[in-house]
Design an enzyme around this catalytic site. Structure first.
Site, PDB file in Angstrom:
ATOM      1  N   SER A 101      -1.315   1.365  -1.203  1.00 37.22           N
ATOM      2  CA  SER A 101      -0.422   0.229  -1.463  1.00 37.22           C
ATOM      3  C   SER A 101      -0.975  -0.690  -2.539  1.00 37.22           C
ATOM      4  O   SER A 101      -0.210  -1.330  -3.271  1.00 37.22           O
ATOM      5  CB  SER A 101      -0.199  -0.567  -0.170  1.00 37.22           C
ATOM      6  OG  SER A 101       0.521   0.198   0.761  1.00 37.22           O
ATOM      7  N   THR A 154      -0.082  -5.113  -0.464  1.00 41.54           N
ATOM      8  CA  THR A 154       1.177  -5.214  -1.217  1.00 41.54           C
ATOM      9  C   THR A 154       1.477  -6.647  -1.661  1.00 41.54           C
ATOM     10  O   THR A 154       1.682  -6.884  -2.861  1.00 41.54           O
ATOM     11  CB  THR A 154       2.335  -4.614  -0.399  1.00 41.54           C
ATOM     12  OG1 THR A 154       2.013  -3.254  -0.090  1.00 41.54           O
ATOM     13  CG2 THR A 154       3.633  -4.660  -1.171  1.00 41.54           C
ATOM     14  N   GLU A 282       8.088  -7.838   2.397  1.00 41.62           N
ATOM     15  CA  GLU A 282       7.576  -6.515   2.762  1.00 41.62           C
ATOM     16  C   GLU A 282       7.735  -6.216   4.248  1.00 41.62           C
ATOM     17  O   GLU A 282       7.250  -6.986   5.094  1.00 41.62           O
ATOM     18  CB  GLU A 282       6.081  -6.428   2.405  1.00 41.62           C
ATOM     19  CG  GLU A 282       5.513  -5.051   2.702  1.00 41.62           C
ATOM     20  CD  GLU A 282       3.982  -5.010   2.807  1.00 41.62           C
ATOM     21  OE1 GLU A 282       3.418  -3.937   2.558  1.00 41.62           O
ATOM     22  OE2 GLU A 282       3.366  -6.043   3.160  1.00 41.62           O
ATOM     23  N   ASP A 329       6.735   1.821  -1.591  1.00 39.73           N
ATOM     24  CA  ASP A 329       5.641   2.100  -2.530  1.00 39.73           C
ATOM     25  C   ASP A 329       5.169   3.549  -2.470  1.00 39.73           C
ATOM     26  O   ASP A 329       4.564   4.052  -3.404  1.00 39.73           O
ATOM     27  CB  ASP A 329       4.472   1.139  -2.296  1.00 39.73           C
ATOM     28  CG  ASP A 329       4.054   1.033  -0.843  1.00 39.73           C
ATOM     29  OD1 ASP A 329       4.687   1.654   0.038  1.00 39.73           O
ATOM     30  OD2 ASP A 329       3.070   0.311  -0.569  1.00 39.73           O
ATOM     31  N   HIS A 330       5.450   4.227  -1.344  1.00 48.72           N
ATOM     32  CA  HIS A 330       5.033   5.610  -1.115  1.00 48.72           C
ATOM     33  C   HIS A 330       5.529   6.007   0.266  1.00 48.72           C
ATOM     34  O   HIS A 330       5.888   5.140   1.064  1.00 48.72           O
ATOM     35  CB  HIS A 330       3.499   5.759  -1.167  1.00 48.72           C
ATOM     36  CG  HIS A 330       2.792   4.766  -0.293  1.00 48.72           C
ATOM     37  ND1 HIS A 330       2.728   4.882   1.080  1.00 48.72           N
ATOM     38  CD2 HIS A 330       2.165   3.605  -0.599  1.00 48.72           C
ATOM     39  CE1 HIS A 330       2.069   3.850   1.568  1.00 48.72           C
ATOM     40  NE2 HIS A 330       1.726   3.045   0.576  1.00 48.72           N
TER      41      HIS A 330
HETATM   42 ZN   LIG Z   1      -0.681   2.846   4.383  1.00 49.86          ZN
END
Ligand SMILES: [Zn+2]
Length: 468
Positions: A101, A154, A282, A329-330
């Site tokens: 992150s 993040t 977030e 983010d992923h």
């Molecule tokens: Zn993670």
């Protein structure tokens, strides 16, 4: 391994203004139409991140919302209306196909890919200006809202610079020095004199700098708005509890606000600056549910994140000069609903009752163990996960407890078995390297290309806000 590190854009601003037409709203997709932008210039940016969200996570949350009679997720409604720019995003960091992150959010913040673990420090050691700095210089305010510690990777990457993301005491100090206007989330331990390594009383320092300190949901909802243009809200020592545990425990619910409640308060504070703002929101514990392979935790935190999309849509009705970006983010954990039974015909009959039956996260049951007698603990686990805890299992839990970390949660996870009970299974407890979903609307959103590297989002925000 090396991946391109510099954003490749810069030509988009001139073309973005071509998309001036209003897009008709398709009936039956919610009360709040999304509008195409009239201009490429935005006053505000709202950046919504479901951290560590596999597309499978979003899918099961959407299915479960329909099962609950809530209709489809706000994110799906955006696509049904065809009123957003939709994209797939590549998420590599400078040194790995699979990002963390810190590197991912640094790419958004600076337009440059860096190594995993760092926050806005280039691969050659260069200190990179986070987007907060540019936004602030433009006269706008900034806000960071999260369900993790507010000093976690993040949100930190929007405003801080540290060589290692673990330097969260330092990040808490940098937020004050750099005057981030609104900070709401967990992580009180990084602001308290009793728990910081340097014993600095940052809560007092923030108050002396004009921040209003909020330490409970009641204070967030009922304190006088407008008393200060700066907020520091710290609602838990570390990450906020998962939504599933908040919903099941009135004591947690009275202490901890929901993500959308924090977002609403952030917006009402930030919008007092008529020059505009950048707000990052977030759903940080979606990622943790993936790491933990905890299906009950991840579904309910994804739904809590989705509520924030509705808040953003409502805000844009009154403030159409707002660019909204919704993404992750992923991936994390490889969360997927798998077909169950012959012809997969038992899938729904496994998934929906399976999720209905889950009443606690593995993490919550781990944290409850030390303070409960065997009988009461067995009753709790039976009620929340339908796992029988006999004498032998109770002793096994005590052995794992002595090991520390997530050993107890991992054993409960094994006994629970999410695939057998819900059909949901996992590829690992790690981040994943898939291309991820992204959508945007509002001024500047037309410059989001159908496929883009994560670094491009920096340029999208910079151009929309006229920062470059
Ligand atoms: Zn993670």
């Amino acid at each position: 391994m090396k991946y391109p590190t510099i954003s490749r854009r810069g030509f988009l601003a001139a073309t973005a203004s071509a998309g001036l037409l209003w897009t008709p709203v398709i009936a039956g997709c919610g009360a709040l139409p999304v509008q195409r932008a009239r201009s490429s210039k935005a006053r505000n940016v709202i950046f919504l991140v479901a951290d560590g969200m596999n597309t499978g996570t979003w899918s099961i949350a959407d299915y479960y919302m329909q099962h609950l009679g809530q209709g489809q997720s706000e994110w799906v409604k955006l696509y049904q209306q065809q009123a957003v720019t939709r994209s797939l995003m590549e998420t590599c960091s400078a040194d790995s196909r699979v990002t963390d992150s810190a590197a991912a959010a640094s790419a958004w913040s600076t337009g440059i890919r860096i190594n995993n673990g760092a926050i806005n420090i280039g691969i050659d050691g260069t200190v990179l200006a986070p987007i907060h700095e540019k936004v602030q210089r433009s006269g706008r305010s900034t806000g960071l809202v999260t369900t993790t510690r507010v000093t976690h990777a993040t949100p930190a990457a929007f405003a801080a610079n540290v060589v290692s993301r673990g330097a969260e005491d330092t990040i808490a100090s940098q937020y004050l020095d750099r005057e981030v206007d609104v900070l709401l989330g967990g992580g009180e331990k990084h602001f308290s004199a009793a728990t910081r390594a340097d014993h600095a009383d940052l809560k007092l320092a923030y108050q002396n700098a004009g921040y209003q300190l909020l330490e409970s949901r009641d204070q967030l909802l009922n304190s006088v708005e407008g008393a200060s243009s700066r907020l520091l809200g710290l609602f838990w020592p570390s990450h906020l509890p998962y939504t599933i545990d908040r919903d099941a425990n009135p004591d947690i619910a009275s202490q901890v606000p929901t993500l959308q409640e924090m977002m609403r308060r952030a917006l009402s504070t930030l919008e007092r600056n008529r020059d505009g703002f950048l707000l990052q929101v977030e759903g940080g514990r979606v990622d943790h549910g993936g790491h933990a392979n905890d299906v009950g935790a991840i579904v309910h935190d994804q739904i809590a994140f989705d509520e924030c999309i509705a808040v953003a849509r409502a805000y844009c009705q009154e403030n159409p000069d707002t660019l909204v970006i919704v993404t992750t983010d992923h991936g994390c954990g490889g969360c997927q609903l798998n077909g169950v039974g012959a012809g997969y015909k038992n899938t729904d009959a496994t998934f929906f009752p399976g999720i209905d039956a889950i009443g606690a996260s593995y993490e919550h049951l781990q944290s409850a163990l030390p303070s409960m007698e065997q009988e009461a603990y067995a009753a709790l686990v039976e009620q929340r996960l339908q796992i029988a805890i006999d004498e032998k299992r109770y002793q096994q839990l005590q052995v794992e407890r002595a090991k520390g970390g997530y050993a107890v949660a991992n054993l409960i996870k094994k006994w629970h078995g999410s695939f057998a009970r819900t059909g949901v299974n996992w590829t690992s407890g790690n981040h994943t390297g898939e291309y991820v979903e992204l959508c945007a609307w509002g001024p500047g959103s037309d410059s989001v290309e159908p496929w883009l590297p994560n670094t491009d989002l920096h340029d999208v925000m910079e151009q929309a806000l006229g920062l470059s």
